[in-house]
Motif scaffolding. Structure first.
Motif, PDB file in Angstrom:
ATOM      1  N   GLU A 124     -35.983  21.762  67.988  1.00  0.00           N
ATOM      2  CA  GLU A 124     -34.962  21.696  67.369  1.00  0.00           C
ATOM      3  C   GLU A 124     -33.407  22.350  67.446  1.00  0.00           C
ATOM      4  OE1 GLU A 124     -34.628  19.142  63.558  1.00  0.00           O
ATOM      5  OE2 GLU A 124     -35.998  17.171  64.925  1.00  0.00           O
ATOM      6  N   ILE A 125     -34.609  22.897  67.015  1.00  0.00           N
ATOM      7  CA  ILE A 125     -33.421  24.855  67.633  1.00  0.00           C
ATOM      8  C   ILE A 125     -33.136  25.327  68.519  1.00  0.00           C
ATOM      9  CG2 ILE A 125     -32.906  26.880  65.981  1.00  0.00           C
ATOM     10  CD1 ILE A 125     -34.803  26.824  63.833  1.00  0.00           C
ATOM     11  N   PHE A 126     -33.816  25.617  69.325  1.00  0.00           N
ATOM     12  CA  PHE A 126     -34.040  25.668  70.809  1.00  0.00           C
ATOM     13  C   PHE A 126     -32.625  25.012  71.621  1.00  0.00           C
ATOM     14  CE2 PHE A 126     -37.538  28.447  69.991  1.00  0.00           C
ATOM     15  CZ  PHE A 126     -37.711  29.764  69.947  1.00  0.00           C
ATOM     16  N   GLN A 127     -33.015  23.577  70.756  1.00  0.00           N
ATOM     17  CA  GLN A 127     -32.474  22.158  72.533  1.00  0.00           C
ATOM     18  C   GLN A 127     -31.419  22.553  71.121  1.00  0.00           C
ATOM     19  OE1 GLN A 127     -33.421  19.899  73.808  1.00  0.00           O
ATOM     20  NE2 GLN A 127     -31.674  19.899  73.865  1.00  0.00           N
ATOM     21  N   LEU A 128     -30.997  22.707  70.011  1.00  0.00           N
ATOM     22  CA  LEU A 128     -28.896  23.329  69.450  1.00  0.00           C
ATOM     23  C   LEU A 128     -28.840  24.488  70.524  1.00  0.00           C
ATOM     24  CD1 LEU A 128     -29.409  21.803  65.851  1.00  0.00           C
ATOM     25  CD2 LEU A 128     -27.664  20.855  67.269  1.00  0.00           C
ATOM     26  N   MET A 147     -25.197  24.731  73.311  1.00  0.00           N
ATOM     27  CA  MET A 147     -24.518  25.536  72.519  1.00  0.00           C
ATOM     28  C   MET A 147     -23.729  25.953  73.733  1.00  0.00           C
ATOM     29  SD  MET A 147     -25.371  27.292  68.883  1.00  0.00           S
ATOM     30  CE  MET A 147     -23.593  27.111  68.539  1.00  0.00           C
ATOM     31  N   GLN A 148     -22.374  26.577  73.546  1.00  0.00           N
ATOM     32  CA  GLN A 148     -21.589  27.251  75.215  1.00  0.00           C
ATOM     33  C   GLN A 148     -21.854  28.533  74.451  1.00  0.00           C
ATOM     34  OE1 GLN A 148     -18.084  24.904  75.355  1.00  0.00           O
ATOM     35  NE2 GLN A 148     -19.306  23.344  77.156  1.00  0.00           N
ATOM     36  N   LEU A 149     -21.593  29.304  74.982  1.00  0.00           N
ATOM     37  CA  LEU A 149     -21.281  31.264  74.822  1.00  0.00           C
ATOM     38  C   LEU A 149     -19.718  31.123  74.696  1.00  0.00           C
ATOM     39  CD1 LEU A 149     -24.591  31.862  77.396  1.00  0.00           C
ATOM     40  CD2 LEU A 149     -24.133  32.501  74.432  1.00  0.00           C
ATOM     41  N   GLN A 185     -18.006  23.818  65.166  1.00  0.00           N
ATOM     42  CA  GLN A 185     -18.532  24.575  63.355  1.00  0.00           C
ATOM     43  C   GLN A 185     -19.780  23.043  63.623  1.00  0.00           C
ATOM     44  OE1 GLN A 185     -17.700  26.759  61.849  1.00  0.00           O
ATOM     45  NE2 GLN A 185     -16.515  26.851  62.877  1.00  0.00           N
ATOM     46  N   ASP A 186     -19.700  22.255  63.897  1.00  0.00           N
ATOM     47  CA  ASP A 186     -20.930  20.643  63.758  1.00  0.00           C
ATOM     48  C   ASP A 186     -22.342  21.358  64.192  1.00  0.00           C
ATOM     49  OD1 ASP A 186     -22.004  18.889  62.910  1.00  0.00           O
ATOM     50  OD2 ASP A 186     -21.929  17.830  65.192  1.00  0.00           O
ATOM     51  N   ARG A 187     -22.280  22.010  65.713  1.00  0.00           N
ATOM     52  CA  ARG A 187     -23.785  22.458  65.318  1.00  0.00           C
ATOM     53  C   ARG A 187     -24.131  23.954  65.052  1.00  0.00           C
ATOM     54  NH1 ARG A 187     -22.253  22.028  72.141  1.00  0.00           N
ATOM     55  NH2 ARG A 187     -22.701  19.756  72.086  1.00  0.00           N
ATOM     56  N   LEU A 188     -22.713  25.048  64.789  1.00  0.00           N
ATOM     57  CA  LEU A 188     -23.509  25.816  63.882  1.00  0.00           C
ATOM     58  C   LEU A 188     -24.114  25.382  62.346  1.00  0.00           C
ATOM     59  CD1 LEU A 188     -23.541  28.953  63.934  1.00  0.00           C
ATOM     60  CD2 LEU A 188     -20.967  28.884  62.596  1.00  0.00           C
ATOM     61  N   GLY A 189     -23.725  24.513  61.991  1.00  0.00           N
ATOM     62  CA  GLY A 189     -23.829  23.874  59.944  1.00  0.00           C
ATOM     63  C   GLY A 189     -25.545  23.185  60.339  1.00  0.00           C
ATOM     64  N   LYS A 190     -26.082  22.579  61.650  1.00  0.00           N
ATOM     65  CA  LYS A 190     -26.668  21.630  62.638  1.00  0.00           C
ATOM     66  C   LYS A 190     -27.952  23.433  62.011  1.00  0.00           C
ATOM     67  CE  LYS A 190     -26.104  17.741  63.474  1.00  0.00           C
ATOM     68  NZ  LYS A 190     -25.415  16.711  65.301  1.00  0.00           N
ATOM     69  N   LEU A 191     -27.253  24.011  62.942  1.00  0.00           N
ATOM     70  CA  LEU A 191     -28.126  25.021  63.453  1.00  0.00           C
ATOM     71  C   LEU A 191     -28.978  25.862  61.857  1.00  0.00           C
ATOM     72  CD1 LEU A 191     -29.355  26.949  65.587  1.00  0.00           C
ATOM     73  CD2 LEU A 191     -27.506  28.110  65.655  1.00  0.00           C
ATOM     74  N   GLN A 192     -27.941  26.576  60.916  1.00  0.00           N
ATOM     75  CA  GLN A 192     -27.891  27.191  60.095  1.00  0.00           C
ATOM     76  C   GLN A 192     -29.023  25.815  59.202  1.00  0.00           C
ATOM     77  OE1 GLN A 192     -24.190  27.814  58.722  1.00  0.00           O
ATOM     78  NE2 GLN A 192     -24.011  29.754  59.678  1.00  0.00           N
TER      79      GLN A 192
END
Length: 179
Positions: A49-53, A57-59, A71-78
């Motif tokens: 799931e982490i690799f999928q996120l 994500m865009q650079l 911010q939403d994707r960063l929160g999920k990743l954390q």
């Protein structure tokens, strides 16, 4: 990954909590290994799931993007990383407990763990193995002697056949000269 049983499935609520407490006290190495296996499967799932996120994500390469989505994707990743570290701690505890439970056991040689079927179904001792070896070597020696005698007899038969062939040749030659 395991789901608790449904409440109201014919089990009284008090009976289930007692069963859980008893199961918690009777933790053996096999159940610890099962828990460890499930933990490893959770770790692999979370890592995927982490690799999928990260892939989605865009650079930040100068392209404008929505900060809310970022911010939403960063929160999920954390959150996934935090859960992953918890799972690794759980796996370490299970590993340590399994090592503690197996510390007093004598290691069994791997050869004894491999089952095999014997011909007569009973175990042979060293004396019977030695007698079988002696019997096999005597049998081999006898076979070698028989082979040697057989070769000698074959050689003699070949010589006799050659002599007969020469004799028949001579007889045919004399008969041809008479005619």
């Amino acid at each position: 990954m395991s789901t608790p049983p449904l409440a109201g499935a014919g089990i009284p609520p008090g009976a289930f909590s007692g069963t859980q407490a008893q199961a918690a006290r009777e933790v053996n190495t096999a159940s610890l290994c099962r828990i460890g296996q499930e933990t490893v499967q959770d770790i692999v799932f979370r890592t995927m799931e982490i690799f999928q996120l990260l892939r989605n994500m865009q650079l930040p390469n100068g392209v404008t993007y929505h900060t809310g989505t970022y911010q939403d994707r960063l929160g999920k990743l954390q959150e996934h990383l935090r859960q992953l570290s918890i799972l690794f701690r759980k796996l370490r505890l299970v590993y340590d407990k399994c090592n503690e439970n197996c510390a007093g056991l004598d290691p069994v040689p791997v050869e004894q763990l491999i089952p095999y079927v014997e011909e007569d179904g009973s175990k042979h001792d060293d004396r019977s193995a030695a007698s079988q070896l002696r019997f096999a070597s005597e049998e081999r020696r006898e076979i070698m002697e028989v082979n040697k005698k057989l070769k000698q007899k074959n050689q003699q038969l070949k010589q006799i056949m050659d002599q007969l062939r020469n004799l028949i040749w001579d007889i045919n030659a004399m008969l041809a000269m008479r005619n």
